[in-house]
Design a protein around this motif. Structure first.
Motif, mmCIF file in Angstrom:
data_model
loop_
_atom_site.group_PDB
_atom_site.id
_atom_site.type_symbol
_atom_site.label_atom_id
_atom_site.label_comp_id
_atom_site.label_asym_id
_atom_site.label_seq_id
_atom_site.Cartn_x
_atom_site.Cartn_y
_atom_site.Cartn_z
ATOM 1 N N GLY A 1 0.873 -1.164 0.000
ATOM 2 C CA GLY A 1 0.000 0.000 0.000
ATOM 3 C C GLY A 1 0.908 1.211 0.000
ATOM 4 N N PRO A 2 0.455 2.376 0.416
ATOM 5 C CA PRO A 2 1.350 3.522 0.544
ATOM 6 C C PRO A 2 2.441 3.234 1.577
ATOM 7 N N LEU A 3 3.622 3.802 1.376
ATOM 8 C CA LEU A 3 4.723 3.624 2.315
ATOM 9 C C LEU A 3 4.344 4.202 3.676
ATOM 10 N N GLN A 4 4.549 3.421 4.722
ATOM 11 C CA GLN A 4 4.193 3.855 6.066
ATOM 12 C C GLN A 4 5.175 3.250 7.061
ATOM 13 N N VAL A 5 5.653 4.078 7.996
ATOM 14 C CA VAL A 5 6.541 3.626 9.069
ATOM 15 C C VAL A 5 5.854 3.917 10.391
ATOM 16 N N ASP A 6 5.713 2.915 11.247
ATOM 17 C CA ASP A 6 5.036 3.063 12.532
ATOM 18 C C ASP A 6 6.038 2.924 13.662
ATOM 19 N N GLY A 7 6.202 3.991 14.436
ATOM 20 C CA GLY A 7 7.050 3.937 15.617
ATOM 21 C C GLY A 7 6.225 3.677 16.863
ATOM 22 N N PRO A 8 6.868 3.572 18.025
ATOM 23 C CA PRO A 8 6.128 3.324 19.274
ATOM 24 C C PRO A 8 5.088 4.398 19.581
ATOM 25 N N ASP A 9 5.328 5.620 19.093
ATOM 26 C CA ASP A 9 4.412 6.723 19.389
ATOM 27 C C ASP A 9 3.555 7.133 18.198
ATOM 28 N N GLY A 10 3.505 6.294 17.169
ATOM 29 C CA GLY A 10 2.669 6.602 16.021
ATOM 30 C C GLY A 10 3.461 6.659 14.735
ATOM 31 N N PRO A 11 2.817 7.090 13.649
ATOM 32 C CA PRO A 11 3.497 7.121 12.347
ATOM 33 C C PRO A 11 4.733 8.014 12.350
ATOM 34 N N VAL A 12 5.752 7.596 11.616
ATOM 35 C CA VAL A 12 6.994 8.353 11.475
ATOM 36 C C VAL A 12 7.006 8.956 10.080
ATOM 37 N N ARG A 13 7.194 10.268 10.001
ATOM 38 C CA ARG A 13 7.151 10.926 8.705
ATOM 39 C C ARG A 13 8.423 10.647 7.918
ATOM 40 N N VAL A 14 8.237 10.229 6.663
ATOM 41 C CA VAL A 14 9.352 10.069 5.729
ATOM 42 C C VAL A 14 9.149 11.115 4.632
ATOM 43 N N PRO A 15 10.050 12.076 4.504
ATOM 44 C CA PRO A 15 9.848 13.126 3.506
ATOM 45 C C PRO A 15 9.703 12.532 2.107
ATOM 46 N N PRO A 16 8.761 13.037 1.322
ATOM 47 C CA PRO A 16 8.592 12.522 -0.047
ATOM 48 C C PRO A 16 9.802 12.849 -0.900
ATOM 49 N N GLY A 17 9.943 12.068 -1.960
ATOM 50 C CA GLY A 17 11.060 12.291 -2.874
ATOM 51 C C GLY A 17 12.174 11.298 -2.639
#
Length: 1008
Positions: A21-37
């Protein structure tokens, strides 16, 4: 990608990285932002290859498909640094490590949803083989539920988009497979609605349409089933101008005829990956997911020039041509310097996407004095495909059979470079039309059936000018068109010679093309006694060589002493006895003029180098002319001493010191300390990466009469051979060292090599050979008063006694060995003895003694940081806890060890630990958990084709099922296990299986 089969799936909590699906990273405190590009592209690529190295060049191609800027590599490094920082700040349990030739993402095995999908599909295959179709279908539905939309959705990369589409295809294959399983279970009525929605969504997938027809027919709705067929036929005709496939037509005919077999038999499986050449359907209904996907190709040539018609011919042959059933086989032939290897590599890179299961590459060294044997190359390929060394058979035919089995359901490209003969490559040809092979050779290899031969000729003028402009400069060639044309005529269109001359011009921008024509003409006149092709190469080489400064000419000559396939830069420092911190600086002038090729980058940032074989021969000739035998021997000794010094340090970092190995008096040469520290961040991996160079160094030491260096390096390499199960290399290097030490009258070296050979025979389960080697070694060490050697021999002889059931003799030898290890201060040797003898005490029921010895051993292993020893002792400790009834403690201990062996990618150890955990669960009365652990152990064993190990686990499972009152599947498993035991001569296990069979027979009689 809408999916009507699963609504709002609950994703496993252990998943951190999601690309289904869309790229998603989940840390202990919620989603981790990965800058686009760029960061998004790099992370997506690392995740698709998690656990494998992704080359920097590949990342460059993904981000800048046309022309990367000069700062591209720096920008990649910045993106990697920011990803690492993001993970650390968010508490994500993952790291990106630098590893030649790029980067490696390390994280938990189920932390990436793609890998969890692969594991679940692989598990379902085992369930199907065991006749547990309902559980297999449920497992597959769980795997499909991991999808949240199109794979890698939104990633701005065409290459990754294609990769995502292939993975989406895997998802659909899994959907079709669980539907087929559920249809075979009689669930047709329940499936009609679901399959109809899927057909509406994917109207051109004939397998889905066939499943809908079958579900409707079995639900008593024959007219609707036939209408589904007719609708598909109209759609295919309108959209593609095609008719339905043979299987769909047969299904329609069967429904029209009222064939009763349709009420119980599902339609035949369609190929899993429709492409230009589809892989044949496997006998099992599930495709092979989760297997190793090697990517072994050398780098492509940036300024490659070739005849496009030749490329089209090769492409058509490899992708199947008119015969979809035949193996695609292309043989590229031509004289030295014509560009055969460059052509093969270029073709393989261009077709990479058509062979998604990877590429195997083997340099067969057919033009050298000792071509690589098919047996050795099969061993390398099998390891690359995920088969551990101890499982690889000794026999060439058995290796070839295993190799063909592994490739049967894969789309893989194999490149066999520099083949000597048909006999050499015949065992390396896959048996499946889903694969393709590119061979290069100086011979025509006329006896290879079905091969498309491509004979390379010299460049024409247009191609020659193109290459000259790419290397020397477009404007330069445009300024002197007549001189450029004269130059390519002088070179005769031979690619290697032209590239060397062009590189010489590039290194001398003040030279005119006309002056180069004059220089080359004079050189050719001096060499006019040579054949035309040889004269062309020799003239260009001589001209470049003579233009080098004195120091560079000397290095070119000495560097020809390094015989490996790709040589690190520090070797130049050793050859010249130069200790500068960045030894590649010495080599770069030779790269600039194309006398050496830079072929890879190490994690240190230093390069690895390779000669073209023609240039190596030229450099060797210059060496003979200009350097005395004494100079050559001194340089060789420094180079080999460098290999020994680094290997010695690698051993010490693994074992926590210079333990469990003897040392000789051979001269060491130490590369720069900081450089070595960077090389050995993972010492086992360094040994593995350099194993070809290290083994050649053993051979070279033997040839040079450096017997002390030879045996010392040989026995040091056992650190690698044991860790990776490289028994072929172990035996070959040791036999060579044994010859060298015997010839030199080096008694201590002879004994050290024999002791190590004894260990090898033990590992191969050849007890008689082991005992003979160890007995001779023990006698020599006793004569010499070599206490450390005596300890090593007694340790292994005790293990032989233990395996033969001579426990009293084994304990006596262990006691002597421990005492000897104490005398020489080898604490790891003593701890190993304690671990091994603890097994005897455990077997005798003296659990307290075993536990005390294991605790002492663990203290040692932990204090020096020897992780393998700690894992082995902990496993024994878990077994002792199980024996003492401490089930919860045993479970915790063994679970911890399981994580350790998985972290070390020890798949054989993983199989052992899963089996042990199954025993723990069985002892605790946990039937379901025990069965799950045994089945996972069986999956591991089957994955690596360890048939003997799989049979042992089947025996465990049969015993468990019999105890749970489930005799029918127990009997099936037992029959399979017994058949394997008998075929492999496993007498003790056969007796165990026969005893259980008798118990089952009694149970069956009582039940009836």
């Amino acid at each position: 990608m809408p999916d009507s089969t699963v609504a709002s799936p609950v994703l496993p909590t252990g998943v951190v990285f999601r690309i289904l699906g869309p790229l998603q990273v989940d840390g202990p405190d919620g989603p981790v932002r990965v800058p686009p590009g760029r960061q998004e592209i790099i992370l997506a690529c690392l995740l698709t290859e998690a656990g494998r190295v992704v080359g920097t060049d590949r990342l460059l191609d993904l981000i800048w498909p046309d022309e990367p800027p000069d700062t591209a590599r720096t920008q990649i490094q910045i993106c990697i640094s920011r990803l690492r920082k993001s993970f650390t700040e968010a508490g994500v349990a993952a790291t990106v490590v630098s590893r030649a030739p790029g980067y490696l993402l390390q994280t938990g095995e189920d932390a990436v949803d793609l890998h969890l999908f692969h594991r679940q599909v692989a598990a379902s295959r085992v369930l199907v083989k065991e006749g547990r179709a309902a559980e297999a279908a449920e497992t597959l539905r769980g795997a499909v539920a991991l999808w949240r939309g199109p794979c890698l959705d939104g990633i701005p990369s065409d290459v990754l988009r294609i990769r995502g589409q292939r993975l989406d295809e895997d998802r659909l294959t899994a959907v079709e497979t669980y539907l087929e399983l559920e249809l075979s279970l009689g669930r047709s009525h329940d499936l009609v609605g679901e399959v109809r929605r899927l057909v509406d969504e994917y109207p051109l997938r004939e397998r889905l349409r066939g499943q809908l027809m079958l579900a409707l027919h079995r639900s008593g709705r024959q007219a609707e089933a036939l209408e589904v067929y007719r609708a598909g036929r109209r759609l295919l005709a309108d959209e593609l101008g095609l008719t339905p496939g043979e299987e769909l037509r047969q299904l329609e005919n069967a429904i029209l005829a009222g064939d009763p077999a349709l009420l119980s038999v599902a339609p035949a499986a369609h190929p899993a990956h429709p492409a230009e050449r589809a892989a044949p359907p496997s006998a099992a209904p599930l495709p092979a997911y989760g297997d190793e996907k090697p990517h072994q190709l050398p780098a492509d040539t940036a300024d490659f020039v070739a005849d496009e018609q030749v490329l089209r011919t090769a492409r058509a042959a490899l992708l199947g041509g008119d015969d979809q059933r035949a193996l695609g086989l292309v043989v590229i032939v031509g004289k030295p310097g014509i560009g055969k290897s460059a052509m093969a590599t270029h073709i393989a890179h261009r077709l990479g996407e058509r062979f998604p299961d990877g590429q195997l590459y083997g340099d067969l060294r057919g033009a050298g004095p000792e071509p690589v044997s098919a047996r050795d190359m099969l061993g390398r390929f099998l390891r690359a495909l995920g088969i551990p060394g101890p499982v690889i058979p000794d026999d060439t035919d058995e290796r070839a059979e295993m190799y063909r089995t592994l490739l049967a359901a894969r789309r893989m490209l194999v490149v066999l470079d520099d083949a000597a003969s048909e006999r050499q490559i015949a065992p390396l040809l896959p048996g499946s039309s889903s694969c393709a092979v590119v061979v290069t050779s100086r011979s025509r290899l006329a006896a290879l059936p079905g091969a498309q031969r491509v004979e390379l000729d010299v460049f024409d003028e247009a191609q020659s000018l193109d290459l000259l402009a790419r290397v020397a400069g477009v404007e330069r060639v445009a300024r002197e068109p007549e001189a450029a044309a004269a130059l390519v005529r002088t070179v005769g269109g031979l690619p290697l010679a032209l590239r060397i001359v062009a590189a010489r011009l590039a290194a001398r921008p003040h030279w005119t093309l006309a002056s180069m024509v004059h220089r080359l003409a004079n050189e050719r006149h001096r060499l006019d006694e040579l054949a035309h092709g040889e004269m062309t190469i020799r003239a260009s080489l001589s001209l470049t060589h003579d233009g080098l400064n004195r120091a560079d000419r000397r290095l070119l000559r000495l560097f020809s002493l390094a015989e490996g396939p790709a040589v690190p830069g520090w070797v130049a420092g050793a050859l010249l006895d130069d200790h500068r911190p960045f030894p590649s600086d010495l080599v770069e002038p030779l790269v600039d003029v194309q006398m050496l090729d830079a072929v890879a980058v190490e994690r240190t940032g230093e390069f690895r180098y390779r000669f073209h074989e023609v240039i190596r021969l030229f450099a060797r000739e210059q060496l003979t002319l200009h350097d005395s035998p004494a100079v050559q021997l001194a340089a060789t000794e420094r180079m080999l001493g460098g290999w020994l010094a680094v290997a010695e340090q690698a051993h010490a970092r693994i074992y926590g010191g210079d333990y469990t190995v003897l040392r000789g008096s051979g001269r060491r040469w130490q590369p720069p300390a900081g450089y070595v520290d960077a090389l050995l961040t993972d010492p086992v991996e360094w040994l593995d990466m350099e194993h070809a160079n290290l083994c050649l160094a053993v051979e070279q030491a033997a040839q040079a009469g450096l017997d002390e260096l030879c045996w010392d390096l040989t026995t040091t390499l056992v650190t690698l051979f044991e860790a990776r199960g490289y028994f072929d290399l172990w035996e070959r290097t040791h036999q060579r060292a044994l010859e060298a030490t015997r010839a030199a009258g080096n008694r201590r070296g002879v004994a050290a090599v024999l002791a190590s050979l004894g260990t090898m025979h033990l590992s191969r389960q050849h007890p008689e050979e082991a005992r003979r080697a160890l007995a001779e070694s023990l006698e020599i060490f006793d004569e010499l008063g070599e206490v450390h050697g005596l300890a090593l021999c007694r340790r292994d002889l005790a293990l032989l006694d233990r395996q033969a059931g001579e426990d009293d003799r084994a304990l006596l030898r262990y006691e002597q060995a421990a005492r000897d290890f104490d005398r020489v201060g080898d604490v790891v040797g003593r701890a190993t003895v304690l671990t091994q003898s603890a097994h005897i005490w455990m077997r005798r029921g003296h659990s307290a003694v075993a536990r005390a010895q294991l605790e002492e051993a663990l203290d040692v292993f932990r204090s020096v940081g020897y992780a393998h020893g700690e894992a082995h002792a902990l496993r024994r400790a878990g077994q002792v806890q199980l024996q003492m009834g401490e089930h919860a403690e045993a479970e915790r201990t063994l679970t911890g060890v399981l994580e350790m062996v998985r972290h070390g990618r020890d798949i054989i150890g993983e199989g052992h630990l899963l089996r042990n955990l199954g025993e723990v669960h069985a002892a605790m009365g946990r039937y379901a958990q025990a069965r799950d652990a045994f089945e996972r152990a069986l999956t591991v064993r089957e994955q690596i084709m360890d048939h003997g190990g799989a049979a042992l686990v089947r025996l465990d499972l049969a015993r468990l099922l019999a105890r749970a009152g489930d005799p029918v599947p127990a009997r099936q498993l037992l029959d399979q296990a017994t058949q394997t035991f008998r075929a492999r001569g496993m007498r003790h296990e056969t007796r165990e299986a026969e005893g259980l069979a008798e118990e089952l027979a009694v149970l069956g009689s009582a039940a009836s």
